[in-house]
Design a protein around this motif. Structure first.
Motif, mmCIF file in Angstrom:
data_model
loop_
_atom_site.group_PDB
_atom_site.id
_atom_site.type_symbol
_atom_site.label_atom_id
_atom_site.label_comp_id
_atom_site.label_asym_id
_atom_site.label_seq_id
_atom_site.Cartn_x
_atom_site.Cartn_y
_atom_site.Cartn_z
ATOM 1 N N GLU A 79 0.519 3.693 1.975
ATOM 2 C CA GLU A 79 0.782 4.023 3.379
ATOM 3 C C GLU A 79 2.013 3.281 3.906
ATOM 4 O O GLU A 79 2.816 3.846 4.663
ATOM 5 C CB GLU A 79 -0.445 3.696 4.241
ATOM 6 N N GLU A 80 2.176 2.019 3.515
ATOM 7 C CA GLU A 80 3.345 1.252 3.943
ATOM 8 C C GLU A 80 4.635 1.853 3.375
ATOM 9 O O GLU A 80 5.651 1.940 4.078
ATOM 10 C CB GLU A 80 3.210 -0.206 3.487
ATOM 11 N N VAL A 127 5.117 5.027 2.444
ATOM 12 C CA VAL A 127 5.362 6.323 3.079
ATOM 13 C C VAL A 127 5.944 6.141 4.478
ATOM 14 O O VAL A 127 6.891 6.833 4.872
ATOM 15 C CB VAL A 127 4.062 7.157 3.122
ATOM 16 N N ALA A 128 5.404 5.203 5.231
ATOM 17 C CA ALA A 128 5.915 4.954 6.585
ATOM 18 C C ALA A 128 7.392 4.544 6.532
ATOM 19 O O ALA A 128 8.211 5.010 7.346
ATOM 20 C CB ALA A 128 5.084 3.868 7.266
ATOM 21 N N GLN A 157 9.616 7.593 5.665
ATOM 22 C CA GLN A 157 9.766 8.505 6.796
ATOM 23 C C GLN A 157 10.676 7.930 7.886
ATOM 24 O O GLN A 157 11.367 8.677 8.579
ATOM 25 C CB GLN A 157 8.386 8.845 7.370
ATOM 26 N N GLY A 203 -3.527 8.942 -4.770
ATOM 27 C CA GLY A 203 -2.578 9.442 -3.792
ATOM 28 C C GLY A 203 -2.967 10.802 -3.260
ATOM 29 O O GLY A 203 -2.665 11.151 -2.114
ATOM 30 N N THR A 220 -5.460 10.291 -0.452
ATOM 31 C CA THR A 220 -4.797 9.784 0.751
ATOM 32 C C THR A 220 -3.961 10.867 1.418
ATOM 33 O O THR A 220 -3.921 10.970 2.654
ATOM 34 C CB THR A 220 -3.902 8.576 0.407
ATOM 35 N N TYR A 221 -3.310 11.696 0.609
ATOM 36 C CA TYR A 221 -2.458 12.772 1.117
ATOM 37 C C TYR A 221 -2.875 14.086 0.443
ATOM 38 O O TYR A 221 -2.262 14.508 -0.549
ATOM 39 C CB TYR A 221 -0.986 12.463 0.844
ATOM 40 N N THR A 245 0.848 -1.191 0.000
ATOM 41 C CA THR A 245 0.000 0.000 0.000
ATOM 42 C C THR A 245 0.884 1.241 0.000
ATOM 43 O O THR A 245 2.066 1.189 0.389
ATOM 44 C CB THR A 245 -0.919 0.054 1.233
ATOM 45 N N ILE A 249 4.792 14.222 1.587
ATOM 46 C CA ILE A 249 4.789 13.228 2.668
ATOM 47 C C ILE A 249 5.852 13.560 3.723
ATOM 48 O O ILE A 249 6.024 12.813 4.694
ATOM 49 C CB ILE A 249 5.029 11.802 2.127
#
Length: 337
Positions: free
Chosen positions: A139-140, A142-143, A146, A238, A241-242, A137, A174
């Motif tokens: 989100e995975e 981006v995490a 970061q 995207g 989501t963001y 995903t 992000i």
């Protein structure tokens, strides 16, 4: 007497050249045309140019030979080859919106108004990873970015391209740091993702279409306002989501070709008729539908205005993101309205 003879000779030569030029325009084309594509073989600009010019060649009654001249900055090698050619209608420049950043990225000294444009199609960008990637995903991903600044390698075309701008906007949105690896075209970026040379690839849906549907790529997010469907796969937006990404995105693609502005008007009219015919052809429409391209079909004033807006948008966005080498203001590029 000698002076009179010389004058007569000069006048006769000028008249002959004028007559020849008028004849060349009237009977255009009388030989093969070369389409110098500014990006590498296999990418969206390359394939769209091959499909469109193959149809145009039938109308014009001559061959249009597509050659690839990638390299430089923002496709400047191919741009310069096209710009330095004679304005006789026998050299097209196959390009995309990504070429408009060439000046601010230091690739050449010209504005994009040295050409007249024929815009064939557009397709949105998508963020993808290979099937072996641990990310499933956005989100995975981006995490991980970061938590691991500068570790994730991203292929997104060359510096100053649309894909590069999308990468920069995504990275800033992000609040992460990634490692951009430039390539002279989308196909090279995608091959790098397949081989593991990069971890993430950002190119267009059209360019990734077959890789997504075959399962070789996992599409994590499109850089569009709404989700996008490829075959049976719905790719999340995207920007939904963001939402912070909407400060710079979305930016539309524009793939096609150009001719030098000094090319005789009658020749450009002939090319425009062939272009309009190609846009209505079954082969071009079928290819666009099957590969998730939106046909644009613009030429003349409308196409030139589109490219001028993109030059302004790209140049000032790159400057704001601290990626441009030369200020667009010094080049006389106006800020986007």
């Amino acid at each position: 007497m000698k002076i009179r003879t010389l004058l007569t000779s000069v006048l006769a030569t000028a008249l002959t050249l004028s007559t020849t030029s008028a004849s060349a325009v009237e009977h255009y084309p009388t030989r093969n045309i070369t389409d110098v594509v500014t990006w590498s073989a296999g990418g969206g600009t390359d394939v769209i140019n091959r499909v469109a010019t193959a149809s145009m060649a039938k109308y014009l009654g001559t061959n249009i030979n597509v050659i690839n001249k990638p390299g430089g900055v923002s496709g400047s090698v191919g741009l310069l080859e096209g710009y330095n050619s004679a304005p006789d209608g026998y050299t097209f420049v196959g390009l995309s919106e990504s070429n408009v950043a060439a000046a601010v990225m230091g690739g050449w000294d010209n504005r994009m108004d040295v050409f007249d444009y024929f815009i064939v199609a557009s397709s949105p960008d998508v963020i993808s990873v290979s099937k072996s990637s641990p990310f499933n995903t956005i989100e995975e991903l981006v995490a991980h970015v970061q938590e691991n600044p500068g570790k994730v390698r991203v292929g997104a075309g060359s510096a100053g391209s649309l894909h590069h701008i999308n990468y920069l906007a995504f990275e800033k949105g992000i609040n992460g740091e990634m490692n951009f690896i430039p390539f002279p075209g989308s196909s090279r970026s995608q091959n790098a993702a397949l081989s593991g040379e990069v971890d993430v690839v950002i190119t267009s849906v059209a360019e990734q279409n077959q890789l997504i549907q075959s399962g070789d790529f996992k599409a994590l997010a499109t850089l569009t306002e709404n989700p996008f469907t490829v075959g049976d796969i719905e790719i999340p937006s995207g920007l939904q989501t963001y939402p912070v990404l909407q400060e710079y995105l979305p930016i539309s693609q524009a793939i096609g070709f150009a001719m030098k502005k000094e090319t005789p008007v009658e020749i450009k009219k002939t090319v425009a008729k062939a272009f309009a015919s190609a846009m209505q052809s079954e082969e071009v429409q079928t290819y666009a539908n099957e590969n998730h391209y939106e046909l644009v079909g613009e030429f003349g004033k409308k196409a030139n205005e589109r490219m001028a807006r993109l030059e302004s948008l790209f140049s000032w966005t790159l400057w704001d993101l601290e990626a441009a080498k030369i200020s667009p203001e010094t080049l006389g590029i106006p800020k986007p309205e």
